[in-house]
Motif scaffolding. Structure first.
Motif, PDB file in Angstrom:
ATOM      1  N   ARG A 129      90.205  12.858  61.575  1.00 12.79           N
ATOM      2  CA  ARG A 129      91.419  12.566  60.836  1.00 12.79           C
ATOM      3  C   ARG A 129      92.164  11.367  61.433  1.00 12.79           C
ATOM      4  N   ARG A 130      92.164  11.269  62.757  1.00  8.00           N
ATOM      5  CA  ARG A 130      92.827  10.111  63.379  1.00  8.00           C
ATOM      6  C   ARG A 130      92.117   8.815  63.017  1.00  8.00           C
ATOM      7  N   VAL A 131      90.784   8.851  62.993  1.00  4.83           N
ATOM      8  CA  VAL A 131      90.033   7.670  62.591  1.00  4.83           C
ATOM      9  C   VAL A 131      90.302   7.341  61.127  1.00  4.83           C
ATOM     10  N   ALA A 132      90.305   8.391  60.273  1.00  3.91           N
ATOM     11  CA  ALA A 132      90.563   8.174  58.854  1.00  3.91           C
ATOM     12  C   ALA A 132      91.964   7.621  58.624  1.00  3.91           C
ATOM     13  N   GLU A 133      92.910   8.076  59.412  1.00  2.00           N
ATOM     14  CA  GLU A 133      94.272   7.566  59.272  1.00  2.00           C
ATOM     15  C   GLU A 133      94.339   6.087  59.651  1.00  2.00           C
ATOM     16  N   ALA A 134      93.596   5.714  60.708  1.00  2.00           N
ATOM     17  CA  ALA A 134      93.566   4.305  61.097  1.00  2.00           C
ATOM     18  C   ALA A 134      92.929   3.456  59.997  1.00  2.00           C
ATOM     19  N   VAL A 135      91.862   3.984  59.362  1.00  2.22           N
ATOM     20  CA  VAL A 135      91.236   3.261  58.256  1.00  2.22           C
ATOM     21  C   VAL A 135      92.197   3.139  57.087  1.00  2.22           C
ATOM     22  N   GLN A 136      92.915   4.238  56.789  1.00  2.00           N
ATOM     23  CA  GLN A 136      93.883   4.229  55.693  1.00  2.00           C
ATOM     24  C   GLN A 136      94.930   3.144  55.903  1.00  2.00           C
ATOM     25  N   GLU A 157      99.072  11.002  47.664  1.00  2.00           N
ATOM     26  CA  GLU A 157      98.795  12.431  47.699  1.00  2.00           C
ATOM     27  C   GLU A 157      97.334  12.649  47.334  1.00  2.00           C
ATOM     28  N   ALA A 158      96.548  13.083  48.321  1.00  2.00           N
ATOM     29  CA  ALA A 158      95.130  13.338  48.077  1.00  2.00           C
ATOM     30  C   ALA A 158      94.949  14.714  47.454  1.00  2.00           C
ATOM     31  N   ALA A 159      94.036  14.801  46.487  1.00  4.33           N
ATOM     32  CA  ALA A 159      93.798  16.080  45.822  1.00  4.33           C
ATOM     33  C   ALA A 159      93.094  17.056  46.748  1.00  4.33           C
ATOM     34  N   GLN A 160      92.205  16.550  47.621  1.00  2.00           N
ATOM     35  CA  GLN A 160      91.472  17.410  48.525  1.00  2.00           C
ATOM     36  C   GLN A 160      92.212  17.517  49.850  1.00  2.00           C
ATOM     37  N   VAL A 161      92.281  18.742  50.369  1.00  2.00           N
ATOM     38  CA  VAL A 161      92.925  18.970  51.653  1.00  2.00           C
ATOM     39  C   VAL A 161      92.175  18.192  52.733  1.00  2.00           C
ATOM     40  N   ASN A 162      92.936  17.549  53.625  1.00  2.00           N
ATOM     41  CA  ASN A 162      92.418  16.771  54.749  1.00  2.00           C
ATOM     42  C   ASN A 162      91.813  15.437  54.336  1.00  2.00           C
ATOM     43  N   ALA A 163      91.860  15.091  53.031  1.00  2.00           N
ATOM     44  CA  ALA A 163      91.370  13.779  52.610  1.00  2.00           C
ATOM     45  C   ALA A 163      92.503  12.770  52.707  1.00  2.00           C
ATOM     46  N   LEU A 164      92.204  11.607  53.284  1.00  2.00           N
ATOM     47  CA  LEU A 164      93.246  10.604  53.495  1.00  2.00           C
ATOM     48  C   LEU A 164      93.011   9.332  52.687  1.00  2.00           C
ATOM     49  N   ILE A 165      91.774   9.051  52.349  1.00  2.00           N
ATOM     50  CA  ILE A 165      91.481   7.816  51.656  1.00  2.00           C
ATOM     51  C   ILE A 165      90.671   8.117  50.406  1.00  2.00           C
ATOM     52  N   GLY A 166      90.782   7.240  49.433  1.00  2.00           N
ATOM     53  CA  GLY A 166      90.073   7.446  48.183  1.00  2.00           C
ATOM     54  C   GLY A 166      90.118   6.182  47.362  1.00  2.00           C
ATOM     55  N   GLY A 167      90.150   6.335  46.025  1.00  2.00           N
ATOM     56  CA  GLY A 167      90.079   5.191  45.146  1.00  2.00           C
ATOM     57  C   GLY A 167      91.407   4.716  44.607  1.00  2.00           C
ATOM     58  N   LEU A 182     101.364  -4.066  43.442  1.00  2.00           N
ATOM     59  CA  LEU A 182     100.105  -3.657  42.825  1.00  2.00           C
ATOM     60  C   LEU A 182      99.922  -2.164  43.010  1.00  2.00           C
ATOM     61  N   VAL A 183      99.537  -1.480  41.930  1.00  2.00           N
ATOM     62  CA  VAL A 183      99.057  -0.102  42.003  1.00  2.00           C
ATOM     63  C   VAL A 183      97.796  -0.033  41.163  1.00  2.00           C
ATOM     64  N   GLY A 184      96.732   0.521  41.726  1.00  2.00           N
ATOM     65  CA  GLY A 184      95.464   0.556  41.016  1.00  2.00           C
ATOM     66  C   GLY A 184      94.693   1.825  41.286  1.00  2.00           C
ATOM     67  N   ASP A 185      93.643   2.026  40.493  1.00  2.00           N
ATOM     68  CA  ASP A 185      92.831   3.238  40.587  1.00  2.00           C
ATOM     69  C   ASP A 185      91.383   2.864  40.292  1.00  2.00           C
ATOM     70  N   VAL A 186      90.510   3.090  41.267  1.00  2.00           N
ATOM     71  CA  VAL A 186      89.090   2.801  41.104  1.00  2.00           C
ATOM     72  C   VAL A 186      88.420   3.970  40.388  1.00  2.00           C
ATOM     73  N   ARG A 187      87.589   3.654  39.409  1.00  2.00           N
ATOM     74  CA  ARG A 187      86.823   4.713  38.765  1.00  2.00           C
ATOM     75  C   ARG A 187      85.733   5.169  39.725  1.00  2.00           C
ATOM     76  N   GLY A 188      85.755   6.423  40.081  1.00  2.00           N
ATOM     77  CA  GLY A 188      84.789   6.952  41.026  1.00  2.00           C
ATOM     78  C   GLY A 188      85.458   7.347  42.327  1.00  2.00           C
ATOM     79  N   VAL A 194      86.273   3.289  48.116  1.00  2.00           N
ATOM     80  CA  VAL A 194      87.023   2.666  49.203  1.00  2.00           C
ATOM     81  C   VAL A 194      86.649   1.195  49.341  1.00  2.00           C
ATOM     82  N   ALA A 195      85.361   0.878  49.146  1.00  2.00           N
ATOM     83  CA  ALA A 195      84.931  -0.524  49.209  1.00  2.00           C
ATOM     84  C   ALA A 195      85.602  -1.344  48.113  1.00  2.00           C
ATOM     85  N   ALA A 196      85.701  -0.779  46.904  1.00  2.00           N
ATOM     86  CA  ALA A 196      86.365  -1.488  45.812  1.00  2.00           C
ATOM     87  C   ALA A 196      87.842  -1.694  46.114  1.00  2.00           C
TER      88      ALA A 196
END
Length: 394
Positions: A129-136, A157-167, A182-188, A194-196
């Motif tokens: 989680r600490r690594v994910a937070e740094a990536v976020q 707000e992540a839909a999955q518990v403990n998830a920090l990054i997404g699309g 800017l606010v955006g949403d990647v399909r997928g 995350v790359a997108a």
């Protein structure tokens, strides 16, 4: 943005942690002691030939709920209790008594091993989680809470518990052309999403500084995303599109908003007194980023007033696609109309709480939100005319 990962401590401290059980909630903190007391009372009130398993269950409960020290003490207390009951009953054979005490002692040892495994699993999760937070924070840095006469707040707000990054993504840039958002949403989902996000957000930070027109910024994002997909051999071309909305408070014109919408839910503009919620629909709709070449152009909106005290809300579809138990979608316009908020953070806090109550905690999509408020006119300034006989500019 960041969900609650644990209750209590992970370092073996003196305080117990209590995990939540799906569908039940958090069990009582004193459950292990209650199991020991139940076992002792049951054995005292019933014939010795009857066997209750709560003495053996107590150490396992402590392994899940308490610290390592608490698990060891619970196991010792359970074993001593079992031995005392065997001696007090004085009706069991030596073999029967030894079997009962050894059984409780063996379960206690297993409980200590189980706690050790759970403890190290939680430590590994905390490290991830600490690594994910740094990536976020590297991918989506938190914007400043104030730029000029604008106050800003963001939530993820992540839909999955403990998830920090997404699309989902958000970004704010102070540029020579004004404050751009800017606010955006990647399909997928997953790493491709995350790359997108990384590609689009990186292009936004560069283009926002150099392009004088907000539409040109959107075009730069489009080109960056298409180039990235082409470098990947065109795989997942349709899957890789991004819906996005860009907003701008132009330099020298703080009372104006410009919007470019690329297939994204339209922003909302809340009046200072809470009496109205305006949906900022584009003059013409445009396809999302990554699909623009199929039908280029569009997505622009005429400039709209941004009066003092007004709140601009940009969000992803996790907000509008949240459903209640009856399947009805969440309507932010209806839910926000008539409500006043002193600052953007309070608006987002209220939205998060309202959606959680509306869906009974059952959201299944990530949600990114960006709220921007223009400073209200101070009461004294609003009452005092300027030298030219007019009120301060709106």
């Amino acid at each position: 943005m960041y969900g609650d990962a644990r209750h209590g401590t992970l370092d073996g401290g003196s305080r117990a942690r209590v995990r939540a059980i799906p569908g039940i909630g958090r069990p009582p903190w004193l459950l292990p002691l209650a199991l020991i007391a139940l076992g002792v009372i049951f054995d005292l009130l019933t014939p010795a030939s009857l066997l209750v398993g709560s003495l053996a269950a107590a150490p396992m409960a402590a392994a899940a709920l308490w610290t390592g020290r608490g698990t060891v003490l619970t196991g010792a207390l359970s074993t001593v209790s079992a031995f005392s009951l065997v001696v007090w009953a004085n009706v069991l054979t030596v073999v029967e008594g030894v079997v009962r005490v050894v059984a409780v002692f063996t379960v206690s040892l297993l409980a200590v091993a189980v706690h050790h495994a759970l403890h190290h699993s939680e430590l590994r999760l905390a490290s991830v989680r600490r690594v994910a937070e740094a990536v976020q924070l590297a991918v989506l840095p938190v914007p400043p809470s104030r730029i000029g006469d604008l106050t800003l707040a963001v939530r993820y707000e992540a839909a999955q518990v403990n998830a920090l990054i997404g699309g989902d993504m958000y970004g704010v840039q102070q540029t020579p052309h004004g404050v751009r958002m800017l606010v955006g949403d990647v399909r997928g989902k997953g790493l491709d999403a995350v790359a997108a996000v990384t590609v689009v957000f990186g292009a936004f930070r560069e283009a926002a500084e150099t392009e004088p027109d907000l539409g040109a910024v959107a075009d730069r994002l489009e080109h960056a995303l298409v180039r990235e997909m082409e470098q990947r051999g065109g795989a997942g071309r349709v899957e890789g599109f991004v819906t996005a909305v860009l907003a701008e408070v132009p330099a020298g014109a703080p009372g104006t908003l410009r919007i470019v919408n690329r297939g994204h839910p339209p922003p909302l503009l809340l009046s200072a007194d809470g009496s109205s919620v305006r949906v900022l629909e584009p003059d013409s709709y445009a396809l999302p980023l990554g699909l623009g070449e199929l039908a280029g152009g569009g997505g622009h909106a005429d400039p709209v007033p941004f009066p003092p005290g007004a709140l601009l809300l940009l969000y992803t579809d996790g907000l509008t696609e949240a459903r209640n138990t009856e399947g009805a979608f969440y309507d932010p316009v209806a839910r926000l109309r008539g409500r006043r908020f002193a600052e953007p953070g309070l608006l987002l806090d209220a939205l998060v709480a309202d959606i959680d109550a509306y869906t009974a905690g059952g959201t299944d999509d990530d949600m990114a939100m960006l709220a921007v408020m223009r400073d209200p006119v101070p009461p004294a300034a609003a009452r005092s005319p300027s030298v030219s006989g007019t009120h301060p500019s709106a």
